[in-house]
Design a protein around this motif. Structure first.
Motif, mmCIF file in Angstrom:
data_model
loop_
_atom_site.group_PDB
_atom_site.id
_atom_site.type_symbol
_atom_site.label_atom_id
_atom_site.label_comp_id
_atom_site.label_asym_id
_atom_site.label_seq_id
_atom_site.Cartn_x
_atom_site.Cartn_y
_atom_site.Cartn_z
ATOM 1 N N THR A 133 31.025 48.733 28.753
ATOM 2 C CA THR A 133 30.370 50.000 29.098
ATOM 3 C C THR A 133 29.097 49.757 29.890
ATOM 4 O O THR A 133 28.829 50.436 30.899
ATOM 5 C CB THR A 133 30.052 50.792 27.819
ATOM 6 O OG1 THR A 133 31.249 51.007 27.071
ATOM 7 C CG2 THR A 133 29.424 52.145 28.153
ATOM 8 N N SER A 136 29.986 48.306 33.416
ATOM 9 C CA SER A 136 30.610 49.311 34.287
ATOM 10 C C SER A 136 29.586 50.335 34.751
ATOM 11 O O SER A 136 29.672 50.835 35.894
ATOM 12 C CB SER A 136 31.774 50.000 33.572
ATOM 13 O OG SER A 136 31.353 50.599 32.364
ATOM 14 N N TYR A 137 28.599 50.656 33.920
ATOM 15 C CA TYR A 137 27.544 51.588 34.340
ATOM 16 C C TYR A 137 26.689 50.975 35.454
ATOM 17 O O TYR A 137 26.404 51.620 36.465
ATOM 18 C CB TYR A 137 26.672 51.951 33.147
ATOM 19 C CG TYR A 137 25.501 52.853 33.514
ATOM 20 C CD1 TYR A 137 25.718 54.190 33.836
ATOM 21 C CD2 TYR A 137 24.204 52.364 33.549
ATOM 22 C CE1 TYR A 137 24.666 55.029 34.183
ATOM 23 C CE2 TYR A 137 23.140 53.188 33.886
ATOM 24 C CZ TYR A 137 23.375 54.517 34.201
ATOM 25 O OH TYR A 137 22.326 55.334 34.552
ATOM 26 N N GLY A 140 28.831 50.788 38.589
ATOM 27 C CA GLY A 140 29.099 52.125 39.108
ATOM 28 C C GLY A 140 27.895 52.723 39.813
ATOM 29 O O GLY A 140 28.018 53.348 40.883
ATOM 30 N N HIS A 164 30.099 60.696 34.019
ATOM 31 C CA HIS A 164 30.503 60.124 32.724
ATOM 32 C C HIS A 164 32.018 60.111 32.540
ATOM 33 O O HIS A 164 32.548 59.330 31.748
ATOM 34 C CB HIS A 164 29.824 60.880 31.587
ATOM 35 C CG HIS A 164 30.453 62.186 31.225
ATOM 36 N ND1 HIS A 164 30.157 63.363 31.866
ATOM 37 C CD2 HIS A 164 31.379 62.508 30.282
ATOM 38 C CE1 HIS A 164 30.856 64.346 31.338
ATOM 39 N NE2 HIS A 164 31.607 63.853 30.376
ATOM 40 N N HIS A 167 33.191 57.003 34.185
ATOM 41 C CA HIS A 167 32.726 55.908 33.330
ATOM 42 C C HIS A 167 33.634 55.752 32.111
ATOM 43 O O HIS A 167 34.055 54.643 31.757
ATOM 44 C CB HIS A 167 31.291 56.188 32.894
ATOM 45 C CG HIS A 167 30.578 54.993 32.370
ATOM 46 N ND1 HIS A 167 29.254 55.009 31.980
ATOM 47 C CD2 HIS A 167 30.993 53.720 32.158
ATOM 48 C CE1 HIS A 167 28.901 53.818 31.561
ATOM 49 N NE2 HIS A 167 29.944 53.009 31.647
ATOM 50 N N LEU A 243 27.360 56.882 26.370
ATOM 51 C CA LEU A 243 27.850 57.542 27.578
ATOM 52 C C LEU A 243 27.054 58.812 27.875
ATOM 53 O O LEU A 243 26.678 59.077 29.019
ATOM 54 C CB LEU A 243 29.335 57.880 27.428
ATOM 55 C CG LEU A 243 30.322 56.705 27.483
ATOM 56 C CD1 LEU A 243 31.727 57.163 27.118
ATOM 57 C CD2 LEU A 243 30.316 56.049 28.851
ATOM 58 N N HIS A 247 24.342 59.505 31.146
ATOM 59 C CA HIS A 247 24.778 60.416 32.200
ATOM 60 C C HIS A 247 24.243 61.840 32.097
ATOM 61 O O HIS A 247 24.320 62.565 33.077
ATOM 62 C CB HIS A 247 26.314 60.453 32.243
ATOM 63 C CG HIS A 247 26.935 59.182 32.692
ATOM 64 N ND1 HIS A 247 27.008 58.814 34.020
ATOM 65 C CD2 HIS A 247 27.494 58.158 31.994
ATOM 66 C CE1 HIS A 247 27.601 57.635 34.114
ATOM 67 N NE2 HIS A 247 27.908 57.214 32.905
#
Length: 807
Positions: A133, A136-137, A140, A164, A167, A243, A247
């Protein structure tokens, strides 16, 4: 009135009935439900171009706002998930983006390769969802800033800011791939021990079908195991809180985000000390420091090294081990209390059976998962020559069994199997007694009304889906988060049915292609067992947060169904046990999607794509490692870089259960009570249930005997010095903070858990390759009192006496 897409029909009208989650009320384990209506009312989902909000206030992230809401109470599952997570949605957010596919596939590849590497390490490490997580954030956000936002490139590759839902889809896809498939283990055992090398095509299809079998079964049960509020999946709360924090509007989440970054950095720095610089911090034991020449003290108080001891009263400062299988910051209090009772019983039982010399306990290690010869003694432990038992067709040779004798388990490991068997059958009784209404919808399709409905011609076109009208009462009973999901097209039941049928057909063909020696009828028995276990153990996992390991019962059933065939037993376990694990993973991820309001069809696609990528690269990496490190993987010790401990253990269990079950576990055999425990387990919950019916206010509902009995065998393996700290943190969070500071608990507890897990896992990942030998030679820290002789085999970090019989 409202309508539900196909696949959501038949949701029980008592979904809104929840049991209390933690604390002094009846909570966590599905007992004595409290009736509380959803405050969201009975509105239907809004149009797709509007932000949907059912009147449930978003969590009060601002402290001033929280101060005006009065004393917050978090007493049941619905209050928890609507206090910690926002109950609103923006259906216009798009998850189908280039970023989702690029990062989802890239991290799936990365996670599958890394999980396979970790599987062959001396200390098994899992690729964490929080780790995926965080990365990937970061990636991204970088892509959203670097890729042009205008023109053709912007329209197709960077149409909007990283959201989100993208994500969540990336996390679900990559986490599906980052689980090392059990089929990889089976294929590795065949290559290492049985000189069998199934072709690549059959092997990859075998992995994919064995992974997807559980997906198909669990997907068909999602209306029972995902949609209701009571199916909480507490393990998801830190992830979904993270998450949201990353976001949502930063003005709402500024303080939570600040806490996340601070604690992430603190743990990232802190973990370097117990992980590398000062391993003594893994477990400080005043008893070991005071008396360094007693194996009794080692067995009871030691615990910083693998299989050293029970770690009783050791104080651990290594979050990697404190939160190793489940973080105490999210583990429900009632489950934690039952865990504590089982843990205390474990200490007493393990010490008792060992020093009473049950099953010649003192001739074998105090803690071990291997099989031992009858020539073993307390000064020299002799492992059992398992492969010598088998003939050229990998079938048990009775003549060699007469020569070698029946092997022994370490007594504590046999006790673990016994307690697990008690717990498994106790779960069936417990769920029937306390949670019958929660699970009964799983077989509602077999009701006479539904059978008649399915026979009508208008219902034969299953691929078109249908929509069923709900009453206002039924609609009001829905999980507030699931109500928002009704704005999206569902992944219909026939999709999951197709996955199930595909998995069964392909799996059956592959069994014959890879010379599994498992007959077709046993394969179908394994699939049936998987379906039953996914229902009962999936519900237990969803409600309590506790995940059973049911491998022993599947192996035992396979051993009795097809005795003398250890390879067949491995494949029976692959489809009977692995399907349950994968089914629970799918259910957990479906709940992540429900909390994140990710469209069901995106979730379905992400899970299948991640599983396919994982199967391919699990196989590729397994072949590379096994072929290049064969001698090390077959050795007892391994090295500090590679180890075959997991493969060896799996082969040992296959021989023990598949080849020797009737000799070791039948009535009259040495370990007959391991088998009889199944019968006893069915009875264990009954006294508490009947006492509860006689004395409903006495608190007998609080005790989940399935969990208690499972934890009686808890400490049979690994590093056990973290338990005292684990309980201290758990009670501080789930009892003290939740009861006396509920606003702080709702706002910060789960983001704190995500931050501590994330900082730890990123550091461990870096150190695995930088200094622990993951990419070559290990770099040892200089020897001093904080690491007690460095990494020498004859030293325990906590200064407890090292057992010379261990070599």
């Amino acid at each position: 009135m409202a309508t539900i897409p196909n696949g959501s029909e038949g949701i029980a009208s008592d979904v809104g009935r929840t049991t209390a989650y933690t604390g002094d009320e009846k909570d966590g384990l599905g007992h004595s439900p409290s009736f509380s209506k959803n405050s969201s009312g009975s509105e239907s989902p809004k149009a797709a171009n509007e932000k949907t909000d059912y009147g449930m206030a978003a969590p009060a992230y601002d402290e001033e706002e929280a101060g005006h809401t009065g004393k917050l109470r978090v007493e049941n599952a619905e209050q928890l998930v609507t206090s910690v997570l926002s109950v609103d949605d923006d259906p216009t957010l798009n998850a189908w983006t280039f970023r989702m596919w690029f990062l989802g596939l890239g991290l799936s590849l990365f996670g599958s390769v890394l999980s396979t590497i970790y599987y062959f390490k001396p200390q098994t490490v899992f690729v964490s969802v929080i780790f995926l997580t965080i990365w990937s954030y970061i990636l991204g956000e970088i892509m959203a800033k670097v890729i042009p936002k205008r023109g053709f490139i912007g329209r197709w590759f960077n149409p909007h800011k990283f959201n989100h839902k993208e994500h969540a889809a990336i996390v679900i896809m990559s986490s599906a791939a980052a689980t090392c498939a059990l089929g990889t283990e089976v294929l590795a055992v065949q290559r290492l021990y049985y000189s069998a090398s199934p072709n690549a095509g059959a092997s990859i299809f075998l992995l994919f079908s064995s992974q997807c079998l559980g997906y198909g079964i669990a997907g068909l049960m999602r209306k029972t195991l995902v949609y209701p509020t009571k199916m909480l999946y507490p393990i998801n709360l830190p992830l979904n809180t993270l998450l949201e924090t990353l976001h949502r509007d930063k003005s709402e989440t500024a303080r939570r985000l600040k806490l996340f970054y601070i604690m992430f950095c603190v743990l990232f720095v802190w973990e370097a000390f117990p992980e590398y610089i000062m391993p003594l911090m893994t477990g400080v034991s005043i008893f070991c420091l005071a008396k360094r020449d007693s194996l009794v003290f080692t067995n009871l108080f030691g615990g910083t090294n693998g299989n050293e001891g029970l770690g009783f009263l050791s104080w651990c400062m290594d979050w990697q081990y404190i939160a190793g299988t489940q973080s105490p910051l999210w583990f429900p209090l009632q489950t934690l209390v039952n865990n504590l009772v089982g843990y205390l019983l474990c200490i007493c039982v393990f010490m008792g059976v060992y020093y009473m010399n049950i099953w010649n306990a003192q001739d074998f290690p105090f803690l071990s998962q291997l099989l031992f010869s009858n020539t073993s003694n307390s000064t020299v432990y002799q492992e059992y020559n398992q492969t010598a038992l088998l003939d050229s067709n990998n079938v048990l040779d009775p003549a060699m069994l007469d020569v070698l004798g029946i092997p022994y388990f370490a007594t504590t490991y046999a006790t673990y199997i016994l307690s697990t068997n008690l717990a498994i059958t106790a779960t069936f009784t417990h769920m029937f007694l306390w949670n019958y209404k929660d699970i009964s919808t799983a077989w509602s399709f077999a009701s006479w009304t539904n059978i008649k409905r399915s026979l009508t011609p208008e219902n034969w076109k299953f691929w078109k889906g249908d929509r069923k009208t709900m009453s206002v009462e039924e609609e009001a009973a829905l999980d507030p988060h699931y109500r928002l999901m009704l704005a999206y097209k569902d992944a219909p039941n026939w999709w999951y049915g197709a996955v199930l049928i595909f998995s069964i057909i392909v799996g059956l063909v592959c069994l014959y292609e890879v010379d599994s020696t498992l007959p077709w009828w046993a394969f179908f028995v394994a699939c049936g067992l998987a379906a039953i276990c996914i229902l009962f153990f999936g519900a237990q996992y969803a409600i309590t947060g506790f995940q059973f390991i049911i491998q022993p019962i599947i192996q035992m059933i396979g051993g009795y169904l097809h005795p003398g065939y250890p390879v067949a037993n491995m494949y029976f376990t692959l489809f009977g046990y692995n399907a349950v694990s994968q089914g629970q993973l799918l259910l957990k991820d479906l709940k992540i999607a429900q909390y994140a309001k990710l469209p069901p069809r995106v979730t379905f696609t992400a899970q299948l794509v991640g599983t396919l990528v994982g199967a391919i690269f699990n196989y590729v990496m397994m072949i590379s490692i096994v072929d290049n490190q064969r001698e090390i993987l077959l050795s007892i010790e391994g090295t500090n870089i590679w180890s075959g401990q997991n493969v060896q253990q799996y082969n040992s269990q296959a021989i023990a259960w598949g080849g020797l079950a009737k000799y070791m576990f039948s009535v009259g055999g040495r370990y007959e009570w391991v088998t009889l425990a199944y019968l006893v387990g069915f009875v264990i919950p009954l006294p508490f249930y009947f006492l509860h019916r006689l004395f409903p206010k006495a608190g007998f509902w609080y005790w989940n005997t399935a969990i208690i009995t499972y934890y009686i065998g808890w400490l049979c393996v690994g590093i056990n010095s973290s338990i005292l700290t684990y309980f201290a943190v758990g009670f501080a969070s789930q009892w003290y903070m939740r009861k006396y500071h509920p606003e702080w608990f709702v706002k910060y507890n789960y983001i704190l858990s995500a931050a501590m897990d994330g900082g730890t896992q990123v550091l461990v990942f870096i150190f695995t390759f930088a200094v622990d030998g993951g990419s070559g030679a290990a770099v040892a820290f200089p020897t001093y009192w904080g690491n007690n002789g460095g990494t020498g085999d004859a030293m325990n970090y906590d200064y407890c006496m090292f057992n010379p019989a261990n070599g």
